[in-house]
Write a protein that holds these residues in place. Structure first.
Motif, PDB file in Angstrom:
ATOM      1  N   GLU A 143       0.836  -1.032  -0.261  1.00  0.00           N
ATOM      2  CA  GLU A 143      -0.335   0.021   0.096  1.00  0.00           C
ATOM      3  C   GLU A 143       0.236   1.614   0.052  1.00  0.00           C
ATOM      4  N   VAL A 144       1.971   1.449   0.860  1.00  0.00           N
ATOM      5  CA  VAL A 144       2.522   2.231   0.706  1.00  0.00           C
ATOM      6  C   VAL A 144       3.446   2.358  -0.602  1.00  0.00           C
ATOM      7  N   ARG A 145       4.035   1.040  -1.428  1.00  0.00           N
ATOM      8  CA  ARG A 145       4.150   1.646  -2.184  1.00  0.00           C
ATOM      9  C   ARG A 145       3.478   2.496  -3.360  1.00  0.00           C
ATOM     10  N   VAL A 146       2.127   2.154  -3.530  1.00  0.00           N
ATOM     11  CA  VAL A 146       1.579   2.405  -4.232  1.00  0.00           C
ATOM     12  C   VAL A 146       0.992   4.027  -4.137  1.00  0.00           C
ATOM     13  N   GLU A 147       0.744   4.259  -2.760  1.00  0.00           N
ATOM     14  CA  GLU A 147       1.118   5.758  -2.375  1.00  0.00           C
ATOM     15  C   GLU A 147       2.134   6.764  -2.776  1.00  0.00           C
ATOM     16  N   GLU A 148       2.494   5.780  -2.802  1.00  0.00           N
ATOM     17  CA  GLU A 148       4.816   6.240  -3.305  1.00  0.00           C
ATOM     18  C   GLU A 148       4.611   6.676  -5.037  1.00  0.00           C
ATOM     19  N   ALA A 149       3.946   5.860  -5.276  1.00  0.00           N
ATOM     20  CA  ALA A 149       3.827   6.039  -7.588  1.00  0.00           C
ATOM     21  C   ALA A 149       2.428   6.472  -7.540  1.00  0.00           C
ATOM     22  N   GLU A 150       2.095   7.272  -6.728  1.00  0.00           N
ATOM     23  CA  GLU A 150       0.289   7.715  -7.097  1.00  0.00           C
ATOM     24  C   GLU A 150       1.096   9.140  -7.536  1.00  0.00           C
ATOM     25  N   PRO A 151       1.578   9.906  -6.473  1.00  0.00           N
ATOM     26  CA  PRO A 151       1.772  11.503  -7.171  1.00  0.00           C
ATOM     27  C   PRO A 151       3.251  11.074  -8.789  1.00  0.00           C
ATOM     28  N   MET A 152       3.651  10.549  -9.203  1.00  0.00           N
ATOM     29  CA  MET A 152       4.120  10.621 -10.291  1.00  0.00           C
ATOM     30  C   MET A 152       3.393  10.787 -10.999  1.00  0.00           C
ATOM     31  N   GLU A 153       1.972   9.661 -11.521  1.00  0.00           N
ATOM     32  CA  GLU A 153       0.854   9.318 -11.779  1.00  0.00           C
ATOM     33  C   GLU A 153       0.406  10.475 -12.141  1.00  0.00           C
ATOM     34  N   ASN A 154      -0.193  11.005 -11.054  1.00  0.00           N
ATOM     35  CA  ASN A 154      -1.350  12.215 -11.160  1.00  0.00           C
ATOM     36  C   ASN A 154      -0.595  13.438 -11.912  1.00  0.00           C
ATOM     37  N   GLU A 155       0.501  13.194 -11.779  1.00  0.00           N
ATOM     38  CA  GLU A 155       1.726  14.133 -11.896  1.00  0.00           C
ATOM     39  C   GLU A 155       1.670  14.499 -13.714  1.00  0.00           C
ATOM     40  N   SER A 156       1.942  13.272 -14.027  1.00  0.00           N
ATOM     41  CA  SER A 156       1.704  12.946 -15.778  1.00  0.00           C
ATOM     42  C   SER A 156       0.334  13.140 -15.705  1.00  0.00           C
ATOM     43  N   GLN A 157      -1.011  13.067 -15.271  1.00  0.00           N
ATOM     44  CA  GLN A 157      -1.774  12.814 -15.973  1.00  0.00           C
ATOM     45  C   GLN A 157      -2.121  14.691 -15.694  1.00  0.00           C
ATOM     46  N   ALA A 158      -1.698  15.353 -15.291  1.00  0.00           N
ATOM     47  CA  ALA A 158      -1.596  16.992 -14.494  1.00  0.00           C
ATOM     48  C   ALA A 158      -1.303  17.753 -15.979  1.00  0.00           C
ATOM     49  N   ARG A 159      -0.012  17.267 -16.399  1.00  0.00           N
ATOM     50  CA  ARG A 159       0.665  18.140 -17.449  1.00  0.00           C
ATOM     51  C   ARG A 159      -0.398  18.378 -18.649  1.00  0.00           C
ATOM     52  N   PRO A 160      -0.760  19.449 -19.027  1.00  0.00           N
ATOM     53  CA  PRO A 160      -1.247  20.353 -20.067  1.00  0.00           C
ATOM     54  C   PRO A 160      -1.182  19.187 -21.252  1.00  0.00           C
ATOM     55  N   GLU A 161      -2.443  19.059 -22.073  1.00  0.00           N
ATOM     56  CA  GLU A 161      -2.375  17.292 -23.357  1.00  0.00           C
ATOM     57  C   GLU A 161      -1.611  18.338 -24.001  1.00  0.00           C
ATOM     58  N   GLU A 162      -2.132  20.271 -24.550  1.00  0.00           N
ATOM     59  CA  GLU A 162      -1.478  20.650 -25.218  1.00  0.00           C
ATOM     60  C   GLU A 162       0.296  21.178 -25.960  1.00  0.00           C
ATOM     61  N   LEU A 163       1.014  20.776 -24.506  1.00  0.00           N
ATOM     62  CA  LEU A 163       2.230  20.540 -24.841  1.00  0.00           C
ATOM     63  C   LEU A 163       2.631  18.764 -24.997  1.00  0.00           C
ATOM     64  N   ARG A 164       2.099  18.337 -24.037  1.00  0.00           N
ATOM     65  CA  ARG A 164       2.782  16.361 -24.776  1.00  0.00           C
ATOM     66  C   ARG A 164       2.047  16.684 -26.688  1.00  0.00           C
ATOM     67  N   LEU A 165       1.225  16.733 -26.916  1.00  0.00           N
ATOM     68  CA  LEU A 165       1.323  16.950 -28.390  1.00  0.00           C
ATOM     69  C   LEU A 165       1.902  17.875 -29.145  1.00  0.00           C
ATOM     70  N   LEU A 166       2.812  18.753 -28.208  1.00  0.00           N
ATOM     71  CA  LEU A 166       3.325  19.767 -28.873  1.00  0.00           C
ATOM     72  C   LEU A 166       4.516  19.325 -29.223  1.00  0.00           C
ATOM     73  N   GLU A 167       4.971  18.464 -28.173  1.00  0.00           N
ATOM     74  CA  GLU A 167       6.234  17.693 -28.228  1.00  0.00           C
ATOM     75  C   GLU A 167       6.301  17.208 -28.771  1.00  0.00           C
ATOM     76  N   ALA A 168       4.899  15.987 -28.744  1.00  0.00           N
ATOM     77  CA  ALA A 168       5.619  15.382 -29.828  1.00  0.00           C
ATOM     78  C   ALA A 168       5.824  15.406 -31.996  1.00  0.00           C
ATOM     79  N   LEU A 169       4.968  16.487 -32.136  1.00  0.00           N
ATOM     80  CA  LEU A 169       5.358  16.833 -33.172  1.00  0.00           C
ATOM     81  C   LEU A 169       6.831  17.837 -33.721  1.00  0.00           C
ATOM     82  N   LEU A 170       7.324  17.848 -32.453  1.00  0.00           N
ATOM     83  CA  LEU A 170       8.699  18.795 -32.576  1.00  0.00           C
ATOM     84  C   LEU A 170       9.373  17.440 -33.131  1.00  0.00           C
TER      85      LEU A 170
END
Length: 261
Positions: free
Chosen positions: A13-40
Motif C-alpha cells: 500500500e505504501v509503494r502504491v501511495e508513493e507511485a500515485e503522485p508521479m502518475e498524477n503529475e503526468s496526468q496533470a500536464r496539459p495535453e497540448e504541451l505533450r502534443l507539441l512535444e511529439a510533433l516537434l
C-alpha cells in the motif's frame, strides 16, 4: 503467517501511495504541451506556428503553449528555440561541445565571400552590379557560386532595369547557421564598431542599413521564370578580380582595394 502477510500488504500500500503522485503529475500536464512535444520531436525540420496549429485541437492557444514549452525546456539539455519564425528542438548551447566530432572539417569562406555575404545580408535585395559598386571590385561568378552552394543566399527575382539582373537575398539556412531569429537581429553600427569589424574613423553620415524580413518581391523586382537557367544570369567567370580603374591623375588618398582573396 498472518502477521507477515499483513506487513507485506501494508508495504504494498505504501509503494502504491508513493507511485500515485508521479502518475498524477503526468496526468496533470496539459495535453497540448505533450502534443507539441511529439510533433516537434518527430519533425525533421523546424515547424511554424500555423503548421502546428493545424494539428492541434480547436481552442488551443498554440502561441501560449509554445512559450510554456519553451520555458519548460529552458534549463534542460535540449531547448526549444525559434529560428526564422519556426520552432525546433536544439541541443542547449552550453552542451554543444558534446556534439563536436574531431573528424569534422571546417571550411573557411574567403574574405571576398564573407564581404559579399555581408553585403547581401544587409542590403538585400541586391544585384551583382550593386555588390560590386559597394565593394569597389568586380565580383566573380565563383564567389557567388560558393555562397549559393552553402544555401545561405538565393536568387529572389529580377530587377526591372535593362538586362534584368538577378536580385539576391539570404535564406532561412542563413538565419539558422548564425542563430538569428530574424534579419533585424544582425549587429548594428555600434555593435560592429565595438567588435572591431568597422573602423572607428568612419565618414560622416555612414550608416548600416536595417534589412527587412519581408520575403515579398519589391516594386522594382520581377519574379523568376519557372525553369530558367540562372547560370546565364551570373555571367561567365572573369579573371582574378581587380579594383575599378582609377581616372587619369589618380585618386585622392591613393588606391584602395585589389583583387579578391
Amino acid at each position: 503467517m498472518q502477521e507477515g502477510e499483513s506487513a507485506m500488504a501494508s508495504l504494498a500500500e505504501v509503494r502504491v501511495e508513493e507511485a500515485e503522485p508521479m502518475e498524477n503529475e503526468s496526468q496533470a500536464r496539459p495535453e497540448e504541451l505533450r502534443l507539441l512535444e511529439a510533433l516537434l520531436f518527430a519533425s525533421s525540420e523546424p515547424l511554424d506556428t500555423a503548421t502546428l496549429a493545424k494539428r492541434m485541437p480547436e481552442g488551443v492557444d498554440v502561441k501560449a503553449a509554445l512559450e510554456q514549452l519553451q520555458a519548460d525546456y529552458a534549463s534542460r539539455g535540449v531547448n526549444l528555440v525559434r529560428v526564422a519564425n519556426k520552432w525546433t528542438f536544439r541541443t542547449a548551447g552550453d552542451l554543444a561541445w558534446l556534439m563536436t566530432r574531431e573528424s569534422t572539417e571546417t571550411r573557411r569562406l574567403s574574405r571576398a565571400a564573407i564581404e559579399v555575404l555581408a553585403i547581401i545580408a544587409y542590403h538585400q535585395p541586391v544585384t551583382r552590379a550593386e555588390i560590386e559598386e559597394i565593394r569597389g571590385v568586380v565580383t566573380s561568378k565563383g564567389t557567388l557560386d560558393v555562397l549559393l552552394e552553402t544555401g545561405w543566399i538565393k536568387p529572389r527575382g529580377r530587377r526591372k532595369t535593362p538586362g534584368r539582373p538577378l536580385t539576391f537575398g539570404t535564406t532561412e539556412d542563413f538565419l539558422s547557421q548564425f542563430t538569428l531569429e530574424q534579419l533585424g537581429d544582425l549587429p548594428g553600427l555600434e555593435e560592429l564598431k565595438g567588435t572591431g569589424l568597422l573602423d572607428s574613423r568612419l565618414p560622416t553620415g555612414f550608416s548600416v542599413p536595417t534589412p527587412s524580413d519581408d520575403p515579398a518581391l519589391r516594386e522594382d523586382e520581377d519574379p523568376l521564370e519557372p525553369g530558367e537557367d540562372l547560370d546565364l544570369a551570373l555571367a561567365p567567370a572573369v579573371e582574378p578580380e581587380t579594383p575599378e580603374e582609377a581616372p587619369e591623375g589618380g585618386n585622392e588618398g591613393g588606391s584602395e582595394g585589389g583583387a579578391e582573396d
